[in-house]
Design an enzyme around this catalytic site. Structure first.
Site, PDB file in Angstrom:
ATOM      1  N   CYS A   1      74.185 -55.848  -0.418  1.00  0.00           N
ATOM      2  CA  CYS A   1      73.675 -55.255   0.828  1.00  0.00           C
ATOM      3  C   CYS A   1      72.193 -55.583   1.010  1.00  0.00           C
ATOM      4  CB  CYS A   1      73.900 -53.741   0.791  1.00  0.00           C
ATOM      5  SG  CYS A   1      72.969 -52.818   2.017  1.00  0.00           S
TER       6      CYS A   1
ATOM      7  N   CYS B   1      69.984 -52.499   1.016  1.00  0.00           N
ATOM      8  CA  CYS B   1      69.812 -51.979  -0.344  1.00  0.00           C
ATOM      9  C   CYS B   1      68.755 -52.773  -1.100  1.00  0.00           C
ATOM     10  CB  CYS B   1      71.132 -52.022  -1.104  1.00  0.00           C
ATOM     11  SG  CYS B   1      72.467 -51.086  -0.328  1.00  0.00           S
TER      12      CYS B   1
END
Length: 480
Positions: free
Chosen positions: A170, A173
Site C-alpha cells: 500500500c 502505508c
C-alpha cells in the site's frame, strides 16, 4: 282550438276494450319470463354504468427540464464496511457526485444482515491528509509488532493501544511508516511501556495476519485503530467497540494526538489538561465499525437522463485490496419517484389490478459473488424505467409511479469492484384515464331493453297462441 276527437287521432297507443281481450296461461308465463329478463338486463346495464372503465395510451413524457427523479434505496452489503461505503451518482450530462451523505444513512450489520448498533456516522474526511515532507535516511523501528496470538494480551494490558493495520504494498502505508515509527519511538521514550504502561503503539501486517485484520473489520489500508482497556467488549455476536483515527499522518500531528489520548485518561491530576485538548482529539477520531457489513439506505435525486447509481468502497487516503472486496448484496428496496402510500396504491389497484406489480421489482432479491466467479467481481443491474400516470375523469392526477424492468449480471473488473445500477428512463410514458359514461346512453339502453323484450315476448305470445288455436281446430275436426 283543436277538438278532442282530432287530438285522439294521433294516439300511438290505442286501447282495446277490456271485454275483447283474452288472458291465457301461456301469455302469463311469457309475461313472467319477460319481466325477469327485463330486471336482469337492467341490473347488468346499471352495473356496467356504475363500473369505472379506463383507457390506456402511450404519450411522450411530459416532465419538464427541471424535474428530477427520486431514487429510494435500502441495500445490505454483508462484506462492505460502513467506514468506506460510498454512494456515487453520475449521468451522461457530466454530473458526477461522489460520496453522497446528506440523504444517506449507514448501519453496521453482521454477516446475517442483523444490525449491530446505532447509525454509523462516517463524518467529514479531509481531502488532503498531511504526511511528513522528508524522510530520514536511517530506518527507525519504534512500534510493536502485533500478531493474532499476542494482540488480545497487550490490548487488555495497556489502557490505550493504538494499532496501525497496514499492507506492505500500500502506497499510503509506505508514506505513513516513517512518521508512525518515529512517533512510536517518541512515545516509548516519554511513556515507557514497562515503567509507565499507559499507552503502546503497534502495527499489524494484514498480509500475514489476515484473521486478526478481518476480526477488526479492516478493509482499507492503513487503518489506525484505538483500543481502550475495558471498552473493547465483545458481545454475543462478536462485535468490537473501538475508535478509528482519520487525522493528519505527519509526526507532529500523530505525537499531539497520542499525547491527548494519554492526557484523556481519567486521573484527577490530568483533568484540567483534558479540557484544553479534548476537542482536537475528538475531531481526529470517530467510532470504528462494529461489524464488517453495512446497510445503506436513503435517497438521491437525479436528472431524467441515462446515468448510474454506484455503491463502492471509496477513500482519498486509503488503499484497497481489490481481490478481497466482495460486493454481494441484498436489495431490500429500490424504487423510483415519489413514495406512494399503501392506501393510495390499494385504491388504484381496485381500478387497475396490474398497476404497481413492477414498482419495486428487485425487492428482496440477493446477488452474491460466489467463489466460482473469482476475485474482482462487479455486480451490475440494468434498469429501464417507465413512468405511469393515472388521471380521473375530471383530469385530476390520482397517482404517479415509475415501474421498471431489471436485468443483472456479474463482470470482472481491473479496478475496485462495485455494485452498479445502470438507470435508463423511457422518453415515453403510460397515461391511464378514467372514461366518463354517458347517462343518456344508459337511458337509451334501458329503453331498448324494455321495449325489445316486450316486443319479442309479444311476438312469441302471438305465435304460441295461434299455434294452440290451430291445434285445437284440427283436433275438433278429427272428432267429427
Amino acid at each position: 282550438m283543436i277538438s278532442a276527437t282530432k287530438l285522439k287521432s294521433v294516439d300511438f297507443y290505442r286501447k282495446i276494450p277490456r271485454d275483447l281481450t283474452e288472458a291465457s296461461l301461456s301469455g302469463a308465463g311469457l309475461s313472467i319470463v319477460a319481466a325477469l329478463s327485463m330486471m336482469f338486463l337492467f341490473g347488468m346495464e346499471l352495473s356496467n354504468y356504475l363500473t369505472v372503465s379506463t383507457s390506456t395510451s402511450v404519450i411522450v413524457d411530459k416532465s419538464s427540464d427541471h424535474d428530477y427523479l427520486r431514487i429510494d434505496f435500502n441495500i445490505s452489503f454483508p462484506a462492505l464496511s460502513c467506514e468506506f461505503a460510498s454512494v456515487d451518482v453520475s449521468d451522461v450530462l457530466g454530473t458526477n457526485r461522489l460520496n453522497i451523505t446528506k440523504t444517506v444513512r449507514k448501519f453496521s450489520i453482521d454477516s446475517h444482515l442483523r444490525p449491530t448498533g446505532a447509525e454509523f456516522h462516517s463524518g467529514a474526511v479531509s481531502n488532503a491528509v498531511k504526511h511528513d515532507d522528508e524522510v530520514d535516511g536511517e530506518s527507525v523501528e519504534g512500534s510493536f509488532s502485533f500478531t493474532t496470538h499476542n494482540f488480545d494480551k497487550y490490548a487488555h494490558q495497556f489502557p490505550i493501544t493504538v494499532v496501525n493495520f497496514y499492507a506492505p504494498w500500500c502506497s499510503w502505508c509506505q508514506r505513513l511508516k516513517p512518521s508512525w515509527e518515529k512517533t512510536a519511538k517518541i512515545m516509548k521514550e516519554r511513556y515507557d511501556p514497562e515503567m509507565d504502561g499507559r499507552i503502546i503503539m503497534g502495527k499489524v501486517d494484514c498480509t500475514l495476519e489476515g484473521d486478526l485484520c478481518r476480526r477488526n473489520h479492516i478493509q482499507g489500508y492503513p487503518s489506525i485503530r484505538i483500543f481502550r482497556k475495558g471498552s473493547d467488549l465483545r458481545s454475543e455476536h462478536g462485535h468490537h467497540e473501538h475508535e478509528s483515527y482519520y487525522g493528519d499522518r505527519d509526526t507532529e500531528s500523530l505525537v499531539e494526538f497520542m499525547e491527548n489520548l494519554v492526557t484523556s485518561l481519567p486521573t484527577a491530576s490530568q483533568k484540567p489538561a483534558l479540557e484544553d485538548k479534548s476537542n482536537a482529539t475528538d475531531n481526529a477520531k470517530r467510532p470504528g465499525p462494529s461489524a464488517g457489513g453495512c446497510r445503506i439506505e436513503g435517497y438521491v435525486r437525479v436528472k431524467k437522463v441515462p446515468g448510474n447509481l454506484i455503491i463502492s468502497a471509496r477513500s482519498d487516503a486509503h488503499s484497497f485490496d481489490a481481490s478481497q472486496m466482495n460486493m454481494s448484496h441484498v436489495v431490500n428496496n429500490l424504487s423510483f419517484g415519489k413514495k406512494v402510500t399503501p392506501r393510495a396504491m390499494s385504491d388504484v389497484k381496485l381500478l387497475i389490478p396490474y398497476l404497481g406489480s413492477s414498482h419495486d421489482r428487485l425487492s428482496g432479491r440477493s446477488f452474491s459473488n460466489t467463489r466460482d466467479f473469482g476475485a474482482n467481481v462487479t455486480i451490475e443491474h440494468y434498469i429501464q424505467i417507465v413512468k405511469t400516470e393515472v388521471v380521473n375523469r375530471k383530469g385530476y392526477k390520482l397517482i404517479e409511479e415509475y415501474e421498471y424492468t431489471a436485468h443483472s449480471s456479474v463482470a470482472h473488473s481491473v479496478d475496485i469492484p462495485v455494485a452498479k445500477f445502470h438507470i435508463e428512463l423511457s422518453p415515453m410514458q403510460v397515461l391511464i384515464t378514467e372514461n366518463q359514461r354517458s347517462f343518456s346512453h344508459f337511458i337509451t339502453n334501458v329503453c331498448a331493453i324494455i321495449g325489445g323484450i316486450f316486443t319479442v315476448a309479444g311476438i312469441l305470445d302471438s305465435i304460441l297462441h295461434n299455434t294452440i288455436r290451430m291445434m285445437k281446430k284440427v283436433e275438433l275436426g278429427k272428432n267429427f
